[in-house]
Design an enzyme around this catalytic site. Structure first.
Site, PDB file in Angstrom:
ATOM      1  N   ASN A  32       0.896   0.195   6.351  1.00 19.97           N
ATOM      2  CA  ASN A  32       0.871  -0.622   4.993  1.00 19.97           C
ATOM      3  C   ASN A  32       2.247  -1.120   5.632  1.00 19.97           C
ATOM      4  O   ASN A  32       2.819  -1.424   6.462  1.00 19.97           O
ATOM      5  CB  ASN A  32       2.094   0.572   4.393  1.00 19.97           C
ATOM      6  CG  ASN A  32       3.380  -0.181   2.229  1.00 19.97           C
ATOM      7  OD1 ASN A  32       2.331  -1.554   2.565  1.00 19.97           O
ATOM      8  ND2 ASN A  32       3.930  -0.108   2.720  1.00 19.97           N
ATOM      9  N   GLY A  33       1.256  -2.693   5.340  1.00 22.13           N
ATOM     10  CA  GLY A  33       2.504  -3.852   5.703  1.00 22.13           C
ATOM     11  C   GLY A  33       1.538  -5.536   6.162  1.00 22.13           C
ATOM     12  O   GLY A  33       0.838  -5.294   5.395  1.00 22.13           O
ATOM     13  N   TYR A  38      11.574  -3.561  -7.170  1.00 20.33           N
ATOM     14  CA  TYR A  38      10.840  -3.635  -7.691  1.00 20.33           C
ATOM     15  C   TYR A  38       9.742  -2.372  -7.690  1.00 20.33           C
ATOM     16  O   TYR A  38       8.885  -1.936  -8.433  1.00 20.33           O
ATOM     17  CB  TYR A  38       9.943  -4.719  -7.755  1.00 20.33           C
ATOM     18  CG  TYR A  38       8.320  -4.392  -8.777  1.00 20.33           C
ATOM     19  CD1 TYR A  38       8.456  -4.726  -9.968  1.00 20.33           C
ATOM     20  CD2 TYR A  38       7.082  -4.345  -7.783  1.00 20.33           C
ATOM     21  CE1 TYR A  38       7.073  -4.342 -10.182  1.00 20.33           C
ATOM     22  CE2 TYR A  38       6.564  -4.755  -8.699  1.00 20.33           C
ATOM     23  CZ  TYR A  38       6.410  -4.530 -10.069  1.00 20.33           C
ATOM     24  OH  TYR A  38       4.523  -4.506 -10.451  1.00 20.33           O
ATOM     25  N   GLY A  93      -0.420   0.883  -4.635  1.00 18.17           N
ATOM     26  CA  GLY A  93      -1.987   0.178  -4.607  1.00 18.17           C
ATOM     27  C   GLY A  93      -3.222   0.936  -6.502  1.00 18.17           C
ATOM     28  O   GLY A  93      -3.207   1.278  -5.801  1.00 18.17           O
ATOM     29  N   CYS A 130       0.779  -1.123  -0.063  1.00 16.86           N
ATOM     30  CA  CYS A 130       0.373  -0.226  -0.354  1.00 16.86           C
ATOM     31  C   CYS A 130       0.992   1.341   0.282  1.00 16.86           C
ATOM     32  O   CYS A 130       2.078   1.086   0.357  1.00 16.86           O
ATOM     33  CB  CYS A 130      -1.789   0.201   1.689  1.00 16.86           C
ATOM     34  SG  CYS A 130      -1.698  -0.747   1.553  1.00 16.86           S
TER      35      CYS A 130
END
Length: 547
Positions: A105-106, A260, A31, A2
């Site tokens: 996020n995670g 990435y 996201g 995210c």
């Protein structure tokens, strides 16, 4: 995976929604499933707009005009835990205590015990399968224990410190307390990225939290700093308070951010993503040269898979003295295939996304450079495309080592059986994806390519390559439970929006007959560019879609 964002304007008369929206568009690569913004206006009132869909589709002028307030939190989501149901779009909100908004996020790895604690001890209802909602309620419960009519920074630091004791896994979070300020914190291992920046505004200063520095650059913020592992930051209009609240742990940012996920123009933990990818290309060139000599093969041209591998491919070509060509033309209106749900959709969209130019492939030995090979879906289609337009031999060089293990910290490569490199040799991988040869970057070379730009970082989370998880607590039983819930072949069997485990106190869509023991993940087969909202948002009026 995210993207999160928090913004506080020094001027209470300024609405920040438009700027948050622009920031989220810069994080869209993190996201594409859903997005949301919650702002805080006069008298601490929250205003919300969130839905499934891309930022450009959810937030039109009308939606933004209803988001009143000079501070806010934003989120773009791709689900790796929970479902794709619109009720799980973030930020989340609880009204007690004090009114809290939360974006995360995670991924947590101890959700089962936390859900039991929420049910049996805290008596808090968790309505979704999202561990972000779980984190929010852990934070809220810790604040509730103060019993105060009004809290201060000390109380918030104590609550976050308690959360870090309770929660295991990867989490970078932004939060907002009604009428108080914005908050950010990062797990003690610093696995997921998060930073802050400031900007002079009249007689005061505006502040920003973001997953990546590119948002600060584009919005005119300066003095970008990373939130440190285990650190919490509290910003109000009158002060900035920072404190280390988590116990010391191994600092290990996720190396796949550099391979990435992150934009090349971002700087994470003091490391330029762009420079690290240049170094990956230089290191990979040496390995390619060695293997080609060993196999007695030659290459006529180097072609990148757009966009992430371009930087590395160019450096590799220069180092080997080979022509660099853009052989694949990208349709920029198709999203990132890696973060699309389901193998079938990913495969279908590769050819929609890329077109091979015969001019650059015909009768040539082609070296295709990619950032990584995960499921093999994209690689197989790309190799076939190259052969269809006349390539003699197709050699694939990966900037990352073989990915053989699950990621449990927020990247959607969970099932080992989905990974093309799992239990396969390099030769077997080449055969599976249809390549004449596959060459992988070595792990020491990848680590050095990134670490050389910030030698203070002693290690990175490389669990997808090694199977070693920096947080501990990840064993075979955990991985098997996770795979049952997340593997593409069971996602479609999960219930969306219904109550499940722990008698409805937190399962929110996990069918016990399908899998037990970890968070669920189901799919709604909806185009990422089509916003969806069913009116069952959690606890706060949702302004999406209202005229």
């Amino acid at each position: 995976m995210c993207g999160i964002l928090g913004l506080l304007s020094h001027d209470p008369s300024v609405d920040v929604a438009q700027e948050i929206c622009e920031g989220l568009s810069l994080l869209q690569h993190r996201g594409q499933d859903a997005c949301g913004i919650i702002t805080c206006g006069p008298k601490g009132r929250f205003f919300q707009c969130k839905a499934n869909g891309m930022v450009r589709d959810v937030f039109d002028t009308n939606a933004l005009s209803k988001l009143i307030g000079s501070m806010g939190v934003g989120h773009v989501r791709y689900p790796t835990a929970g479902s794709s149901h619109h009720a799980e779009a973030q930020p989340f909100y609880v009204n007690s205590p004090y009114g809290i908004v939360f974006a995360h996020n995670g991924n947590l790895i101890n959700t089962a015990e936390l859900l039991h604690f929420m049910d049996a001890t805290a008596h808090r209802h968790i309505n979704t399968t999202s561990d972000s909602e779980l984190l929010l309620n852990i934070f809220a419960d810790n604040l509730q224990k103060t019993g105060k009519f009004r809290i201060n920074e000390e109380d918030i630091f104590t609550a976050i410190g308690g959360l870090m004791e309770q929660c295991k896994g990867a989490y970078a979070c932004t939060a907002m307390l009604a009428g108080f300020g914005i908050i950010a914190f990062r797990d003690p291992n610093g696995i997921r990225p998060l930073g802050l920046a400031s900007r002079k505004s009249g007689s005061g200063t505006d502040y920003l939290f973001s997953s990546e520095s590119v948002v600060a650059d584009a919005s005119g913020f300066v003095n970008w700093e990373d939130v440190l592992p285990g650190e919490a930051v509290i910003i109000t209009r009158s002060s900035v308070s920072r404190r280390q609240v988590g116990k010391a742990a191994r600092f290990a940012p996720d190396i796949f951010e550099y391979v990435y996920f992150a934009r090349p123009d971002s700087v994470l933990d003091g490391i330029s993503v762009y420079r690290s990818r240049m170094a990956m290309g230089d290191a990979l060139a040496i390995e390619v040269q060695r293997v080609l000599k060993e196999k007695n093969l030659s290459v006529d041209v180097v072609i990148p898979v757009p966009d992430t591998s371009r930087v590395a491919a160019l450096n590799l070509a220069q180092k080997l003295g080979l022509p660099y060509r853009e052989g694949f033309i990208k349709n920029r209106y198709v999203g990132r295939t890696f973060i699309m749900p389901g193998q079938q959709m990913r495969r279908k969209n590769v050819r929609r996304k890329l077109n091979a130019m015969a001019l650059e492939f015909a009768n040539k030995n082609v070296l295709i450079v990619d950032d990584s090979i995960v499921r093999g879906t994209t690689s197989k289609e790309i190799i076939q495309m190259a052969k269809d337009v006349g390539a003699k031999k197709v050699i694939v060089a990966s900037c990352a080592p073989p990915i053989r293990h699950s990621n449990v910290y927020g990247i959607d490569m969970p099932s080992r059986m989905e990974l093309v490199a799992h239990d396969r040799s390099t030769e077997d991988i080449a055969s599976t994806i249809g390549a004449d040869l596959v060459i992988f970057q070595t792990l020491p070379d990848l680590i050095e390519s990134v670490r050389q730009f910030n030698p203070k970082i002693q290690e990175f989370d490389c669990s997808v390559f090694t199977g070693e998880y920096v947080t501990g607590g990840v064993d075979e039983a955990y991985l098997q439970g996770l795979e049952k819930l997340r593997a593409d072949n069971v996602k479609g069997k999960m219930l969306v929006g219904s109550l499940g485990t722990l008698e409805g106190k937190g399962g929110g869509g996990v069918n016990r007959n399908v899998a037990n023991g970890a968070n669920g993940h189901s799919e709604e087969h909806t185009s990422p560019s089509t916003p969806t909202h069913g009116g069952d948002t959690i606890g706060l009026h949702n302004g999406w879609g209202l005229s």
